[in-house]
Design a protein around this motif. Structure first.
Motif, short mmCIF file in Angstrom:
data_model
loop_
_atom_site.label_atom_id
_atom_site.label_comp_id
_atom_site.label_asym_id
_atom_site.label_seq_id
_atom_site.Cartn_x
_atom_site.Cartn_y
_atom_site.Cartn_z
N UNK A 1 0.63 -1.31 -0.07
CA UNK A 1 0.09 0.19 -0.06
C UNK A 1 0.85 1.19 -0.11
N UNK A 2 2.12 1.19 0.87
CA UNK A 2 2.47 2.56 0.75
C UNK A 2 4.13 2.47 0.46
N UNK A 3 4.72 1.42 -0.02
CA UNK A 3 6.00 1.15 -0.58
C UNK A 3 6.71 0.97 0.87
N UNK A 4 7.95 0.54 0.62
CA UNK A 4 9.04 0.38 1.57
C UNK A 4 9.31 1.46 2.40
N UNK A 5 9.72 2.52 1.79
CA UNK A 5 9.71 3.77 2.64
C UNK A 5 8.58 4.18 3.31
N UNK A 6 7.55 4.25 2.46
CA UNK A 6 6.40 4.71 3.28
C UNK A 6 5.73 3.96 4.43
N UNK A 7 5.84 2.73 4.27
CA UNK A 7 5.41 1.88 5.38
C UNK A 7 6.02 2.32 6.69
N UNK A 8 7.13 2.74 6.82
CA UNK A 8 7.98 3.23 7.78
C UNK A 8 7.64 4.64 8.35
N UNK A 9 6.88 5.30 7.61
CA UNK A 9 6.46 6.48 7.86
C UNK A 9 5.60 6.59 9.13
N UNK A 10 5.47 7.61 10.02
CA UNK A 10 4.42 7.82 11.05
C UNK A 10 2.96 7.59 10.70
N UNK A 11 2.29 6.68 11.50
CA UNK A 11 1.18 6.50 11.23
C UNK A 11 0.17 7.41 10.74
N UNK A 12 -0.01 8.65 11.55
CA UNK A 12 -0.85 9.76 10.84
C UNK A 12 -0.51 10.25 9.49
N UNK A 13 0.92 10.23 9.07
CA UNK A 13 1.41 10.59 8.13
C UNK A 13 0.81 9.71 6.92
N UNK A 14 0.89 8.49 7.36
CA UNK A 14 0.53 7.48 6.09
C UNK A 14 -1.04 7.65 5.88
N UNK A 15 -1.63 7.48 6.98
CA UNK A 15 -3.08 7.67 6.74
C UNK A 15 -3.64 8.85 6.04
N UNK A 16 -3.02 10.16 6.50
CA UNK A 16 -3.52 11.40 5.62
C UNK A 16 -3.22 11.33 4.39
N UNK A 17 -1.87 10.64 3.73
CA UNK A 17 -1.88 10.64 2.26
C UNK A 17 -2.61 9.67 1.65
N UNK A 18 -2.88 8.51 2.25
CA UNK A 18 -3.64 7.58 1.79
C UNK A 18 -5.11 8.10 1.52
N UNK A 19 -5.81 8.79 2.60
CA UNK A 19 -6.84 9.29 2.62
C UNK A 19 -7.15 10.20 1.48
N UNK A 20 -6.22 10.76 1.26
CA UNK A 20 -6.00 11.89 -0.14
C UNK A 20 -6.31 11.12 -1.40
N UNK A 21 -5.45 9.97 -1.50
CA UNK A 21 -5.62 9.19 -2.60
C UNK A 21 -6.91 8.81 -2.70
N UNK A 22 -7.64 7.97 -1.77
CA UNK A 22 -8.74 7.49 -1.78
C UNK A 22 -9.86 8.44 -2.17
N UNK A 23 -9.79 9.77 -1.88
CA UNK A 23 -10.68 10.83 -2.15
C UNK A 23 -10.63 11.14 -3.49
#
Length: 350
Positions: free
Chosen positions: A318-340
């Motif tokens: 879902x996030x890639x190797x680097x993105x998976x290690x990002x803070x949870x809030x950052x991951x969710x915020x970016x993915x929510x934008x993609x889903x929107x």
């Protein structure tokens, strides 16, 4: 002695030694007051303050309480006994410069840091400390939920194709409910995907589901939604004879420090139900295992699919190797934008 207090990266602090065994830590602490901070292998990587005091080396686990992400406040608090701090460096600074006992029982005071020599074997910041079992459960829930949402929002073909994807998720949720597979965490993740705003706003798609797959639409509204609501409120079915994996998400969120919604009296009642339910789940754990063993009798897992179903693989997918290690809030915020964006492309606002 100056103790850093404003560093966000724990690995940059001289008192932080990274993954270090208890025995190696004790060998480094020679005099009373010597201390270091390490990642404990036996405690899931949680930070531990090791300090020599009155001829013995004592070890104090630092509790990390996760907070619901909100602007202007930390994502977690750190504490030894009562007082909580916005970061691990802030906690160390307060106890060392103030010569405060690390615990009232021992009276141990950390006064002289033992500096790390060379780089640590693994560098991670406070936001990426190894996950506790509770956080791992939340990570798996969110990964499965987002993957389910993508199954719908990624359908760029005909309207019927998206309605069929909705139907597939509803049927999966029905297959996971008590009395069937009894996988309640899986059920909650699938329902979470269906109830995401980016999915629930697809009016034309849901209308097509009701038109073409009426039975699935009725099951979603009349059975699955009330079931999930009851489970989230700690009042849902959890009979070990019908459930293989109980719905632990409410208890996990409490452990992670999330605030319960609603008025104070209602949230207190819900908290009590959640804690009582968690205790009952722990007592019923052997019976859950027995039920799971019966369900899986004769089942042969596909080794090629096993890796694809792990939480770590889903996160990387879902996030890639680097993105998976990002803070949870950052991951969710970016993915929510993609889903929107995907949701708007399928059914633009008028």
């Amino acid at each position: 002695m100056q103790v850093p207090q404003d560093g966000e990266d724990v690995a940059a602090q001289p008192w932080y030694h990274g993954p270090l065994s208890r025995q190696k830590a004790e060998a480094l602490l020679q005099q009373d007051g010597d201390f270091l901070v390490r990642a404990s292998g036996s405690r899931g990587g949680h930070p531990v303050i090791s300090c020599r005091w009155r001829g013995s080396v004592l070890h104090f686990e630092v509790l990390r309480v996760a907070l619901r992400p909100r602007p202007g406040r930390p994502t977690a608090l750190f504490q030894l006994e009562d007082e909580r701090f916005p970061s691990l460096p802030a906690l160390i600074h307060s106890y060392v410069t103030g010569q405060r006992p690390l615990s009232q029982l021992t009276g141990a005071v950390a006064s002289r840091l033992v500096t790390r020599q060379g780089p640590i074997r693994r560098s991670f910041s406070e936001d990426t400390l190894p996950d506790s079992p509770a956080r791992t459960e939340l990570l798996r829930h969110e990964a499965l939920m987002l993957a389910g949402a993508l199954a719908v929002l990624g359908c760029a073909g005909p309207l019927e194709e998206r309605a069929a994807a909705l139907k597939g998720l509803v049927e999966l949720a029905l297959a996971l409910r008590p009395g069937a597979a009894g996988d309640l965490p899986g059920l909650a993740a699938v329902m979470g995907a269906l109830l995401l705003p980016q999915v629930s706003r697809l009016e034309r798609t849901w209308r097509q589901l009701r038109r073409s797959h009426t039975e699935a639409a009725l099951a979603f509204e009349q059975e699955l939604k009330p079931l999930l609501r009851a489970l989230d409120e700690g009042a849902g079915p959890c009979d070990p004879g019908e459930v293989t994996l109980p719905h632990v998400a409410p208890a996990v969120r409490v452990l992670e420090g999330e605030e319960l919604p609603g008025p104070l009296d209602e949230s207190c009642e819900r908290l009590l139900r959640t804690l009582h339910g968690a205790r009952q789940m722990a007592q019923d754990a052997p019976r859950f295992r027995e039920t799971a063993a019966r369900r899986l009798r004769g089942f042969r897992p596909n080794p090629e699919l096993r890796e694809a179903l792990t939480t770590s693989f889903l996160r990387r997918l879902l996030w890639g190797s680097r993105g998976a290690e990002a803070p949870r809030a950052t991951r969710l915020e970016k993915f929510q934008r993609v889903l929107s964006v995907l949701s708007q492309r399928l059914e633009p606002d008028h």
